[in-house]
Scaffold this motif. Structure first.
Motif, PDB file in Angstrom:
ATOM      1  N   MET A   1      -3.445 -16.184 -26.758  1.00  0.00           N
ATOM      2  CA  MET A   1      -4.419 -15.143 -26.939  1.00  0.00           C
ATOM      3  C   MET A   1      -3.991 -13.677 -26.693  1.00  0.00           C
ATOM      4  O   MET A   1      -3.123 -13.603 -25.700  1.00  0.00           O
ATOM      5  CB  MET A   1      -5.731 -15.452 -25.963  1.00  0.00           C
ATOM      6  N   THR A   2      -4.146 -12.639 -27.402  1.00  0.00           N
ATOM      7  CA  THR A   2      -3.488 -11.387 -27.175  1.00  0.00           C
ATOM      8  C   THR A   2      -4.455 -10.414 -26.498  1.00  0.00           C
ATOM      9  O   THR A   2      -5.385 -10.649 -26.784  1.00  0.00           O
ATOM     10  CB  THR A   2      -3.037 -10.686 -28.442  1.00  0.00           C
ATOM     11  N   HIS A   3      -4.175  -9.923 -25.440  1.00  0.00           N
ATOM     12  CA  HIS A   3      -4.864  -8.925 -24.353  1.00  0.00           C
ATOM     13  C   HIS A   3      -4.165  -7.628 -24.461  1.00  0.00           C
ATOM     14  O   HIS A   3      -3.050  -7.606 -24.488  1.00  0.00           O
ATOM     15  CB  HIS A   3      -5.020  -9.511 -23.064  1.00  0.00           C
ATOM     16  N   SER A   4      -4.918  -6.581 -24.616  1.00  0.00           N
ATOM     17  CA  SER A   4      -4.241  -5.289 -24.606  1.00  0.00           C
ATOM     18  C   SER A   4      -4.210  -4.974 -23.314  1.00  0.00           C
ATOM     19  O   SER A   4      -4.711  -5.697 -22.268  1.00  0.00           O
ATOM     20  CB  SER A   4      -5.333  -4.312 -25.137  1.00  0.00           C
ATOM     21  N   THR A   5      -3.313  -4.203 -22.775  1.00  0.00           N
ATOM     22  CA  THR A   5      -2.872  -4.125 -21.301  1.00  0.00           C
ATOM     23  C   THR A   5      -3.823  -3.014 -20.689  1.00  0.00           C
ATOM     24  O   THR A   5      -3.915  -1.802 -21.178  1.00  0.00           O
ATOM     25  CB  THR A   5      -1.314  -3.519 -21.333  1.00  0.00           C
ATOM     26  N   PRO A   6      -4.360  -3.451 -19.728  1.00  0.00           N
ATOM     27  CA  PRO A   6      -5.152  -2.523 -18.876  1.00  0.00           C
ATOM     28  C   PRO A   6      -4.470  -1.546 -18.123  1.00  0.00           C
ATOM     29  O   PRO A   6      -3.040  -1.853 -17.891  1.00  0.00           O
ATOM     30  CB  PRO A   6      -5.961  -3.477 -18.066  1.00  0.00           C
ATOM     31  N   LYS A   7      -4.858  -0.358 -17.882  1.00  0.00           N
ATOM     32  CA  LYS A   7      -4.236   0.495 -17.032  1.00  0.00           C
ATOM     33  C   LYS A   7      -4.569   0.649 -15.446  1.00  0.00           C
ATOM     34  O   LYS A   7      -5.569   0.192 -15.144  1.00  0.00           O
ATOM     35  CB  LYS A   7      -4.536   1.954 -17.535  1.00  0.00           C
ATOM     36  N   LEU A   8      -3.592   0.656 -14.720  1.00  0.00           N
ATOM     37  CA  LEU A   8      -3.944   0.902 -13.259  1.00  0.00           C
ATOM     38  C   LEU A   8      -4.232   1.918 -12.742  1.00  0.00           C
ATOM     39  O   LEU A   8      -3.910   3.224 -13.094  1.00  0.00           O
ATOM     40  CB  LEU A   8      -2.533   0.464 -12.490  1.00  0.00           C
ATOM     41  N   TYR A   9      -5.733   2.265 -12.075  1.00  0.00           N
ATOM     42  CA  TYR A   9      -6.311   3.111 -11.685  1.00  0.00           C
ATOM     43  C   TYR A   9      -6.695   3.079 -10.503  1.00  0.00           C
ATOM     44  O   TYR A   9      -7.130   2.313  -9.591  1.00  0.00           O
ATOM     45  CB  TYR A   9      -7.590   3.125 -12.218  1.00  0.00           C
ATOM     46  N   LEU A  10      -5.673   4.019  -9.408  1.00  0.00           N
ATOM     47  CA  LEU A  10      -5.728   4.110  -8.089  1.00  0.00           C
ATOM     48  C   LEU A  10      -6.707   4.940  -7.571  1.00  0.00           C
ATOM     49  O   LEU A  10      -6.821   6.195  -7.897  1.00  0.00           O
ATOM     50  CB  LEU A  10      -4.075   4.381  -7.720  1.00  0.00           C
ATOM     51  N   LEU A  11      -7.269   4.542  -6.452  1.00  0.00           N
ATOM     52  CA  LEU A  11      -8.270   5.455  -5.561  1.00  0.00           C
ATOM     53  C   LEU A  11      -7.670   5.633  -4.346  1.00  0.00           C
ATOM     54  O   LEU A  11      -7.026   4.427  -3.754  1.00  0.00           O
ATOM     55  CB  LEU A  11      -9.345   4.605  -5.339  1.00  0.00           C
ATOM     56  N   THR A  12      -7.701   6.951  -3.908  1.00  0.00           N
ATOM     57  CA  THR A  12      -7.161   7.077  -2.442  1.00  0.00           C
ATOM     58  C   THR A  12      -7.943   6.555  -1.340  1.00  0.00           C
ATOM     59  O   THR A  12      -9.179   6.032  -1.715  1.00  0.00           O
ATOM     60  CB  THR A  12      -6.972   8.706  -2.309  1.00  0.00           C
ATOM     61  N   ASN A  13      -7.511   6.413  -0.222  1.00  0.00           N
ATOM     62  CA  ASN A  13      -8.182   5.981   0.860  1.00  0.00           C
ATOM     63  C   ASN A  13      -8.531   7.150   1.885  1.00  0.00           C
ATOM     64  O   ASN A  13      -8.209   8.475   1.512  1.00  0.00           O
ATOM     65  CB  ASN A  13      -7.602   4.726   1.496  1.00  0.00           C
ATOM     66  N   ASP A  14      -8.594   6.877   3.137  1.00  0.00           N
ATOM     67  CA  ASP A  14      -9.187   7.608   4.225  1.00  0.00           C
ATOM     68  C   ASP A  14      -7.732   8.217   5.124  1.00  0.00           C
ATOM     69  O   ASP A  14      -7.807   8.672   6.280  1.00  0.00           O
ATOM     70  CB  ASP A  14     -10.408   7.650   4.607  1.00  0.00           C
ATOM     71  N   ASP A  15      -6.613   7.720   4.641  1.00  0.00           N
ATOM     72  CA  ASP A  15      -5.457   8.005   5.386  1.00  0.00           C
ATOM     73  C   ASP A  15      -5.360   9.561   5.805  1.00  0.00           C
ATOM     74  O   ASP A  15      -5.877  10.301   4.971  1.00  0.00           O
ATOM     75  CB  ASP A  15      -4.132   7.655   4.724  1.00  0.00           C
ATOM     76  N   GLU A  16      -4.702   9.757   6.939  1.00  0.00           N
ATOM     77  CA  GLU A  16      -4.205  11.193   7.363  1.00  0.00           C
ATOM     78  C   GLU A  16      -3.650  11.574   6.040  1.00  0.00           C
ATOM     79  O   GLU A  16      -2.846  11.108   5.583  1.00  0.00           O
ATOM     80  CB  GLU A  16      -3.676  11.129   8.807  1.00  0.00           C
ATOM     81  N   ILE A  17      -3.802  13.017   5.880  1.00  0.00           N
ATOM     82  CA  ILE A  17      -3.199  13.683   4.688  1.00  0.00           C
ATOM     83  C   ILE A  17      -1.729  13.495   4.386  1.00  0.00           C
ATOM     84  O   ILE A  17      -1.388  13.151   3.242  1.00  0.00           O
ATOM     85  CB  ILE A  17      -3.863  15.104   4.400  1.00  0.00           C
ATOM     86  N   SER A  18      -1.205  13.663   5.564  1.00  0.00           N
ATOM     87  CA  SER A  18       0.445  13.541   5.420  1.00  0.00           C
ATOM     88  C   SER A  18       0.554  12.045   4.843  1.00  0.00           C
ATOM     89  O   SER A  18       1.747  11.876   4.120  1.00  0.00           O
ATOM     90  CB  SER A  18       1.159  14.325   6.682  1.00  0.00           C
ATOM     91  N   THR A  19       0.062  11.321   5.591  1.00  0.00           N
ATOM     92  CA  THR A  19       0.392   9.844   5.166  1.00  0.00           C
ATOM     93  C   THR A  19       0.075   9.395   3.796  1.00  0.00           C
ATOM     94  O   THR A  19       0.682   8.835   3.133  1.00  0.00           O
ATOM     95  CB  THR A  19      -0.312   8.799   6.185  1.00  0.00           C
ATOM     96  N   LEU A  20      -1.130   9.947   3.351  1.00  0.00           N
ATOM     97  CA  LEU A  20      -1.755   9.745   2.172  1.00  0.00           C
ATOM     98  C   LEU A  20      -0.755  10.388   1.106  1.00  0.00           C
ATOM     99  O   LEU A  20      -0.284   9.721   0.135  1.00  0.00           O
ATOM    100  CB  LEU A  20      -3.044  10.320   1.894  1.00  0.00           C
ATOM    101  N   ILE A  21      -0.369  11.406   1.354  1.00  0.00           N
ATOM    102  CA  ILE A  21       0.725  12.278   0.547  1.00  0.00           C
ATOM    103  C   ILE A  21       2.017  11.518   0.031  1.00  0.00           C
ATOM    104  O   ILE A  21       2.471  11.221  -0.971  1.00  0.00           O
ATOM    105  CB  ILE A  21       1.000  13.773   0.898  1.00  0.00           C
ATOM    106  N   ASP A  22       2.503  10.944   1.434  1.00  0.00           N
ATOM    107  CA  ASP A  22       3.695  10.071   1.282  1.00  0.00           C
ATOM    108  C   ASP A  22       3.419   8.869   0.308  1.00  0.00           C
ATOM    109  O   ASP A  22       4.157   8.393  -0.148  1.00  0.00           O
ATOM    110  CB  ASP A  22       4.079   9.778   2.798  1.00  0.00           C
ATOM    111  N   LYS A  23       2.344   8.455   0.805  1.00  0.00           N
ATOM    112  CA  LYS A  23       1.672   7.003  -0.013  1.00  0.00           C
ATOM    113  C   LYS A  23       1.882   7.226  -1.545  1.00  0.00           C
ATOM    114  O   LYS A  23       2.328   6.600  -2.330  1.00  0.00           O
ATOM    115  CB  LYS A  23       0.802   6.242   0.436  1.00  0.00           C
TER     116      LYS A  23
END
Length: 216
Positions: A1-23
């Motif tokens: 069975m062929t499936h079209s490839t889904p895309k990865l959709y990333l949601l940010t969390n509530d990390d402190e901003i410098s940690t979030l930017i790094d991640k």
């Protein structure tokens, strides 16, 4: 069975901003992420508007650097200010109004829970995708109901890109694939399975996701 490839959709969390930017820098650098949602619930509660805008500016410019589309969570004013897309919950205003304000080029998503009528309404109003969930028991929203697989399959008849959200992880994503069968899936939305990990492991985690989706 062929499936079209889904895309990865990333949601940010509530990390402190410098940690979030790094991640995020490490995540976006892998090329695995197609769409980024800026979702900073705690920031909105804790900080003044100027801080919210400063953070958003940093995050949007980082996404721009990697040519990744951005949607703001629930905030039409922020989206308008930074010329991004927006994701609207059912109580966060009209998709049609957002489309009119933000134009045809940006991504506008709509939360549709487990309701096919809401999914059809999202298409009618001009959404880019409808988000259905929760797919699995979710740490982020523990009280949300699980969306039945037949409901997800019905979205195929609506001709609106489907985003599935809620509790999706590397170890259960193929259950989703097998349950969906031929139903096309545009986006898989992920927060905890990537963002809850330490910065050092983020790139490896994203590459593992990339591989899973390539083998869809």
């Amino acid at each position: 069975m062929t499936h079209s490839t889904p895309k990865l959709y990333l949601l940010t969390n509530d990390d402190e901003i410098s940690t979030l930017i790094d991640k995020l820098e490490r995540a976006l650098d892998t090329g695995a992420v197609s769409l980024l949602q800026i979702r900073r619930k705690a920031t909105l509660k804790q900080y003044d508007l100027a801080t919210v805008y400063q953070e958003a500016e940093l995050l949007v410019s980082l996404a721009d650097k990697y040519d990744v589309d951005v949607v703001m969570n629930d905030d039409l004013e922020l989206a308008s200010h930074f010329c991004t897309g927006v994701h609207l919950g059912q109580r966060d205003g009209s998709v049609a109004v957002a489309r009119q304000l933000l134009g045809d080029e940006v991504v506008i998503g709509r939360t549709c829970h487990a309701d096919i009528a809401l999914f059809k309404q999202a298409k009618k109003e001009g959404a880019s995708y409808g988000a259905m969930g929760t797919a699995f028991a979710s740490l982020t929203k523990p009280r949300a109901g699980i969306v039945p697989m037949p409901t997800l399959q019905k979205t195929a008849k609506v001709d609106l890109p489907l985003c599935v959200i809620g509790g999706i992880a590397l170890d259960n994503v193929y259950q989703l694939r097998d349950g969906l069968g031929d139903t096309p899936l545009e986006y898989i939305a992920v927060t905890a399975d990537i963002m809850s990990h330490s910065s050092e492991t983020i790139a490896a985690k994203c590459r593992a996701w990339q591989l899973k989706l390539q083998n869809w």
